[in-house]
Write a protein that holds these residues in place. Structure first.
Motif, PDB file in Angstrom:
ATOM      1  N   ARG A  89       0.730  -1.324   0.121  1.00 11.35           N
ATOM      2  CA  ARG A  89       0.034   0.179   0.079  1.00 11.35           C
ATOM      3  C   ARG A  89       0.793   1.452  -0.010  1.00 11.35           C
ATOM      4  N   PHE A  90       2.118   1.148   0.063  1.00 12.80           N
ATOM      5  CA  PHE A  90       2.866   2.205   0.014  1.00 12.80           C
ATOM      6  C   PHE A  90       2.849   3.146  -1.021  1.00 12.80           C
ATOM      7  N   GLU A  91       2.477   2.453  -2.234  1.00  8.08           N
ATOM      8  CA  GLU A  91       2.563   3.376  -3.609  1.00  8.08           C
ATOM      9  C   GLU A  91       1.281   4.021  -3.698  1.00  8.08           C
ATOM     10  N   LEU A  92       0.231   3.688  -2.873  1.00  4.15           N
ATOM     11  CA  LEU A  92      -0.910   4.443  -2.817  1.00  4.15           C
ATOM     12  C   LEU A  92      -0.911   6.015  -2.432  1.00  4.15           C
ATOM     13  N   TYR A  93      -0.022   6.217  -1.567  1.00  2.36           N
ATOM     14  CA  TYR A  93       0.161   7.686  -0.936  1.00  2.36           C
ATOM     15  C   TYR A  93       1.559   8.133  -1.307  1.00  2.36           C
ATOM     16  N   PRO A  94       1.441   9.264  -2.423  1.00  2.00           N
ATOM     17  CA  PRO A  94       2.662   9.840  -2.928  1.00  2.00           C
ATOM     18  C   PRO A  94       3.643  10.553  -1.847  1.00  2.00           C
ATOM     19  N   GLU A  95       3.131  10.691  -0.750  1.00  2.00           N
ATOM     20  CA  GLU A  95       3.896  11.535   0.445  1.00  2.00           C
ATOM     21  C   GLU A  95       4.956  10.337   1.069  1.00  2.00           C
ATOM     22  N   ASN A  96       4.681   9.306   0.591  1.00  2.00           N
ATOM     23  CA  ASN A  96       5.672   8.113   1.104  1.00  2.00           C
ATOM     24  C   ASN A  96       7.083   7.940   0.250  1.00  2.00           C
ATOM     25  N   ARG A  97       7.004   9.095  -0.618  1.00  2.64           N
ATOM     26  CA  ARG A  97       8.210   9.045  -1.449  1.00  2.64           C
ATOM     27  C   ARG A  97       9.417   9.871  -0.591  1.00  2.64           C
ATOM     28  N   ARG A  98       8.762  10.731   0.259  1.00  2.00           N
ATOM     29  CA  ARG A  98       9.861  11.427   1.019  1.00  2.00           C
ATOM     30  C   ARG A  98       9.662  11.081   2.398  1.00  2.00           C
ATOM     31  N   ARG A  99       8.949  10.045   2.880  1.00  2.25           N
ATOM     32  CA  ARG A  99       9.172   9.453   4.108  1.00  2.25           C
ATOM     33  C   ARG A  99      10.106   8.319   4.239  1.00  2.25           C
ATOM     34  N   SER A 100      11.160   8.322   4.821  1.00  2.00           N
ATOM     35  CA  SER A 100      12.077   7.197   4.591  1.00  2.00           C
ATOM     36  C   SER A 100      11.778   5.983   5.736  1.00  2.00           C
ATOM     37  N   VAL A 101      11.092   6.346   6.894  1.00  2.00           N
ATOM     38  CA  VAL A 101      10.820   5.317   7.769  1.00  2.00           C
ATOM     39  C   VAL A 101       9.397   5.055   8.021  1.00  2.00           C
ATOM     40  N   ASN A 102       8.566   6.263   8.281  1.00  5.79           N
ATOM     41  CA  ASN A 102       7.371   5.869   8.697  1.00  5.79           C
ATOM     42  C   ASN A 102       6.398   6.270   7.346  1.00  5.79           C
ATOM     43  N   LYS A 103       5.695   5.083   7.006  1.00 10.08           N
ATOM     44  CA  LYS A 103       5.147   5.019   5.773  1.00 10.08           C
ATOM     45  C   LYS A 103       3.732   4.827   5.972  1.00 10.08           C
ATOM     46  N   VAL A 104       2.913   5.843   5.424  1.00  8.55           N
ATOM     47  CA  VAL A 104       1.389   5.741   5.464  1.00  8.55           C
ATOM     48  C   VAL A 104       0.565   4.692   4.561  1.00  8.55           C
ATOM     49  N   ILE A 105      -0.166   4.012   5.245  1.00  9.33           N
ATOM     50  CA  ILE A 105      -0.582   3.102   4.739  1.00  9.33           C
ATOM     51  C   ILE A 105      -2.225   2.942   4.599  1.00  9.33           C
ATOM     52  N   TYR A 106      -2.780   3.815   5.264  1.00 11.84           N
ATOM     53  CA  TYR A 106      -4.258   4.248   5.154  1.00 11.84           C
ATOM     54  C   TYR A 106      -4.347   5.576   5.828  1.00 11.84           C
ATOM     55  N   GLN A 107      -5.206   6.413   5.337  1.00  9.86           N
ATOM     56  CA  GLN A 107      -5.679   7.714   5.801  1.00  9.86           C
ATOM     57  C   GLN A 107      -6.985   8.078   5.928  1.00  9.86           C
ATOM     58  N   SER A 108      -7.315   8.999   6.646  1.00  8.67           N
ATOM     59  CA  SER A 108      -8.710   9.796   6.433  1.00  8.67           C
ATOM     60  C   SER A 108      -8.483  11.289   6.404  1.00  8.67           C
ATOM     61  N   GLN A 109      -9.419  11.907   6.477  1.00 10.73           N
ATOM     62  CA  GLN A 109      -9.357  13.341   6.475  1.00 10.73           C
ATOM     63  C   GLN A 109      -8.432  13.791   7.814  1.00 10.73           C
ATOM     64  N   TYR A 110      -8.485  13.177   8.981  1.00  8.33           N
ATOM     65  CA  TYR A 110      -7.812  13.469  10.041  1.00  8.33           C
ATOM     66  C   TYR A 110      -6.981  12.710  10.949  1.00  8.33           C
ATOM     67  N   PHE A 111      -6.811  11.430  10.135  1.00 11.05           N
ATOM     68  CA  PHE A 111      -6.185  10.355  10.842  1.00 11.05           C
ATOM     69  C   PHE A 111      -5.410   9.454   9.893  1.00 11.05           C
ATOM     70  N   GLN A 112      -4.325   8.886  10.190  1.00  9.23           N
ATOM     71  CA  GLN A 112      -3.765   7.883   9.397  1.00  9.23           C
ATOM     72  C   GLN A 112      -2.863   6.906  10.149  1.00  9.23           C
ATOM     73  N   LEU A 113      -2.867   5.622   9.548  1.00 10.56           N
ATOM     74  CA  LEU A 113      -2.113   4.303   9.990  1.00 10.56           C
ATOM     75  C   LEU A 113      -0.694   4.467   9.481  1.00 10.56           C
ATOM     76  N   VAL A 114       0.270   4.372  10.151  1.00  9.72           N
ATOM     77  CA  VAL A 114       1.544   4.520   9.586  1.00  9.72           C
ATOM     78  C   VAL A 114       2.297   3.007   9.966  1.00  9.72           C
ATOM     79  N   TYR A 115       3.217   2.818   9.133  1.00  4.55           N
ATOM     80  CA  TYR A 115       4.208   1.486   9.235  1.00  4.55           C
ATOM     81  C   TYR A 115       5.576   1.977   9.478  1.00  4.55           C
ATOM     82  N   ASN A 116       6.168   1.680  10.559  1.00  4.66           N
ATOM     83  CA  ASN A 116       7.447   1.879  10.858  1.00  4.66           C
ATOM     84  C   ASN A 116       8.341   0.709  10.182  1.00  4.66           C
TER      85      ASN A 116
END
Length: 583
Positions: free
Chosen positions: A36-63
């Motif tokens: 799911r990393f590629e679903l969120y463009p901001e992961n390109r600049r996130r080297s450790v904490n990758k967003v794998i799910y998000q809503s308007q106010y929250f997100q699930l992050v994978y370290n």
């Protein structure tokens, strides 16, 4: 009839197969998350904490470093307008428990009726300056209002969970316990958004959460096992398999409908009530915090005014507990079985003639023993009276901790002798070992984590472990110390302000001992890690899996059951305390 060794072999093969299947399932689940990393463009600049799910106010992050999951609020969302409000994790946990087990959580709040009425009376005083009786109409009405707003009720539940684990609250009580004031804090709309997100994400991904911890499930049908506050048979973590039918009935109608309509892969709508955002009220809140005058009090000073509504009887077969810091000269629980007291038990010269088991020395034992004038006057301390650390122990213990001698000092043997008089049925382990039910327990004296003297400390650990392990490489062995041996065998989170990244194992001799001997676990205390954050974990250290346990006392935690982490064959043996042949 099969021979005993054939049955044992079959059991071992079955366990190994189960572990292999579990690991394969976890690998599949992990690959799903990483996909799911590629679903969120901001992961390109996130080297450790990758967003794998998000809503308007929250997100699930994978370290990626720790292979761990966490739910985070996005930067603009405000949890609470109350300055320095420390209840977020408890309130999030409470919200999940409330929708999973609404009847039990209501009873939990009701059991605290007298304590809540004290909080309400104090809240009214803080707000108006007027003192009211606990049976006054103002307090009665405020108490009833708790149950008229489900999102507020969840907050009160969380506050009382915090009360039970960390002690009485004292600051900003009106915003926490009076409904009229709480509506201004923004916590309820935050909580509504949080609930919608956790229900949605657990429906879409193979994870569970208890409100703080997030775990990857090894299949879509695995039931999470997490418990602190309610009956031991209850699952208190939310997953796709959770039954929310009863719990959702108690929510406000718009929120109930939104959660019921959550469908897999479909984003959720906004809540009716808008949460507080930094972009809107950030400046006001910054000014409020800037001018804030702290008026919280030490929870220990307030304990006498509140009731303990929880049972003080504990029946764990092998009960692990530490950091009680008792203020009234007695233990706050009873357990007739085998107890492992992991230091810092007393701040009031506690004695107990009934409790039995083993006991290791913590830093509070040192100052506590010396606070007894009769003991302090003994000539046995004369060799230490001119030592700077000894003077500090008597006058200002906090100054003494980093100066304490390493654990092989003769001072600790005198402390052990005094403790033994207070606990006649306990075995005080000062760099010694005992065998109980087929497990060897090695008790090392490490009162504090001497990170700046790590080399000296680890030399001591290596020497004592080698001596106590002797030649018996087969017996299952658990190492017990008040402060953790080192970071690798500690429950302390790297995110904690107490964490010191340099406190890691750097001694080859220690690594070799763990490789060569059957060391299956490590137990520590010292760091006041709430039991609700987890009391045990499995770690990979020196090429083997080892359990780590830290069980800090609170009203809701009178001990951790160690028996569930020990090999099954050990627990089949008869009771009995037996000294190690090298003890």
């Amino acid at each position: 009839m099969k021979a005993k060794n054939e049955i044992s072999k079959e059991r071992k093969e079955t366990v190994e197969t189960a572990i292999e299947i579990k690991q394969n399932n976890l690998e599949i689940s992990q690959n799903l998350l990483e996909g799911r990393f590629e679903l969120y463009p901001e992961n390109r600049r996130r080297s450790v904490n990758k967003v794998i799910y998000q809503s308007q106010y929250f997100q699930l992050v994978y370290n990626l470093n720790h292979k761990s999951l966490a739910i985070e609020s996005k930067g603009d969302l405000i949890y609470s307008a109350i300055p320095y409000d420390t209840g977020r994790n408890y309130i999030q946990k409470a919200s999940i428990q409330a929708i999973l087990h609404p009847n039990e959580t209501r009873k939990y709040i009701e059991s605290h009726e007298n304590n809540l009425k004290k909080y309400l009376a104090l809240s009214i005083f803080q707000l108006t300056g007027q003192r009211v009786a606990l049976d006054s109409n103002e307090v009665k009405q405020a108490y009833q209002q708790i149950f008229m707003d489900p999102l507020f009720e969840m907050q009160v539940l969380g506050r009382m969970m915090q009360h039970d684990e960390t002690g009485p609250l004292s600051a900003n009580l009106a915003g926490k316990f009076l409904h009229s004031e709480n509506r201004k804090t923004g916590i309820s709309p935050y909580l509504a958004e949080y609930l919608k997100f956790v229900v949605e994400v657990t429906q879409n991904l193979p994870i569970s959460t208890d409100g703080k911890n997030v775990h990857l499930l090894d299949s879509a049908h695995e039931q999470p096992k997490e418990n602190v506050y309610l009956d031991q048979s209850k699952n208190l973590a939310l997953s796709s398999q959770s039954d929310l039918k009863v719990g959702l009935e108690n929510l406000p109608a718009p929120l109930k409908v939104e959660i019921e309509n959550i469908q897999i892969a479909e984003p959720i709508k906004e809540v009716v009530t808008k949460p507080l955002l930094k972009s809107n009220v950030g400046n006001q809140l910054r000014n409020l915090r800037k001018n804030y005058v702290a008026h919280s009090q030490n929870p220990k000073d307030l304990e006498q005014y509140f009731e303990n509504v929880h049972s003080t009887e504990d029946n764990n077969k092998i009960n692990v507990i530490s950091d009680i810091d008792s203020q009234d000269g007695k233990l706050p629980f009873s357990n007739p079985n085998f107890n492992i007291l992991v230091g810092n038990i007393s701040d009031s010269v506690v004695s107990d003639s009934k409790i039995q088991g083993i006991y290791v020395i913590g830093n509070h034992e040192l100052s506590d023993i010396l606070s007894d004038q009769k003991v302090f006057s003994k000539s046995q301390w004369d060799d230490f009276r001119e030592k700077e650390w000894f003077k500090d122990l008597v006058l200002d213990p906090d100054q003494a901790w980093p100066k304490l001698p390493i654990g092989d000092n003769s001072f600790y043997e005198l402390i052990k002798e005094e403790l033994a008089q207070n606990y006649p049925k306990m075995k005080i382990l000062n760099n010694e070992s005992v065998i109980y039910e087929g497990v060897r327990y090695i008790g090392l004296t490490i009162p504090v984590a001497l990170a700046k003297r790590k080399k000296e400390l680890q030399n001591f650990i290596a020497i004592e472990l080698k001596r106590l392990l002797a030649q018996d490489k087969q017996i299952p062995t658990v190492v017990v110390s008040h402060a953790p041996l080192f970071n690798e065998l500690s429950m302390l989170s790297p995110k904690s302000s107490s964490y010191n990244k340099s406190y890691k194992c750097a001694h080859r001799g220690i690594l070799s001992l763990f490789e060569d001997f059957n060391i299956i676990g490590a137990i520590h205390g010292h760091h006041h890690i709430p039991a609700s954050s987890g009391q045990s974990k499995m770690v990979k250290f020196s090429n083997k899996n080892i359990f780590v346990v830290c069980s800090i006392y609170s009203k809701i935690n009178t001990g951790f059951e160690l028996a569930k982490l020990l090999p099954d064959t050990i627990m089949e043996k008869p009771l009995g305390l037996k000294k190690d042949k090298n003890y």
